[in-house]
Design a protein around this motif. Structure first.
Motif, PDB file in Angstrom:
ATOM      1  N   ALA A   1       0.795  -1.154  -0.091  1.00  0.00           N
ATOM      2  CA  ALA A   1      -0.171  -0.050  -0.237  1.00  0.00           C
ATOM      3  C   ALA A   1       0.915   1.170   0.125  1.00  0.00           C
TER       4      ALA A   1
ATOM      5  N   THR B   1      -2.050   2.966  -7.658  1.00  0.00           N
ATOM      6  CA  THR B   1      -2.646   2.902  -6.397  1.00  0.00           C
ATOM      7  C   THR B   1      -2.739   1.541  -5.892  1.00  0.00           C
TER       8      THR B   1
ATOM      9  N   SER C   1      -4.131  -1.403  -3.689  1.00  0.00           N
ATOM     10  CA  SER C   1      -5.013  -1.404  -2.247  1.00  0.00           C
ATOM     11  C   SER C   1      -4.689  -2.891  -1.512  1.00  0.00           C
TER      12      SER C   1
END
Length: 128
Positions: free
Chosen positions: A86, A125, A127
């Motif tokens: 992350a 990004t 996750s």
């Protein structure tokens, strides 16, 4: 020379991702390429560099997880990222500077000062 990074990506943690940085119209044959990232709420940080002779440099934070390669025939440099976390979420930038036969760390210093040519950045990004 103009640099264009690959499209924004959303990936799950522990996965891999390869970013590309393509140059036009001139060839990258004489240019070193550096990679940086700008995490949210933080500052832009250096990641890696690849020289025209293929020599590479990596910051300790990504050494062993990230690799960089170049395909001069395609005027493209790649950043391969493994075991994403992350905290790898950031806008990733490539930047180029004339190689000049100096060390990769010197190239990174010059790029970190904002010199050279920069791409527009691409959002990655991760996750969890």
């Amino acid at each position: 020379v103009q640099l264009v990074e690959s499209a924004p990506r959303f990936v799950l943690s522990a996965r891999s991702l390869r970013l590309s940085c393509s140059a036009s119209p001139r060839t990258l044959d004489y240019y070193a390429i550096g990679w940086f990232r700008h995490p949210p709420g933080s500052v832009r940080v250096p990641l890696s560099c690849i020289l025209i002779d293929g020599d590479t440099y990596f910051e300790d934070s990504v050494n062993g997880r990230f690799t960089v390669s170049r395909d001069n025939a395609k005027n493209t440099v790649y950043l391969q990222m493994e075991s994403l976390k992350a905290e790898d979420t950031a806008v990733y930038y490539c930047a180029t500077f004339m190689d000049g036969g100096v060390k990769a760390s010197k190239i990174m210093d010059l790029l970190a000062r904002g010199l050279g040519t920069w791409g527009q950045g691409t959002q990655v990004t991760v996750s969890s």
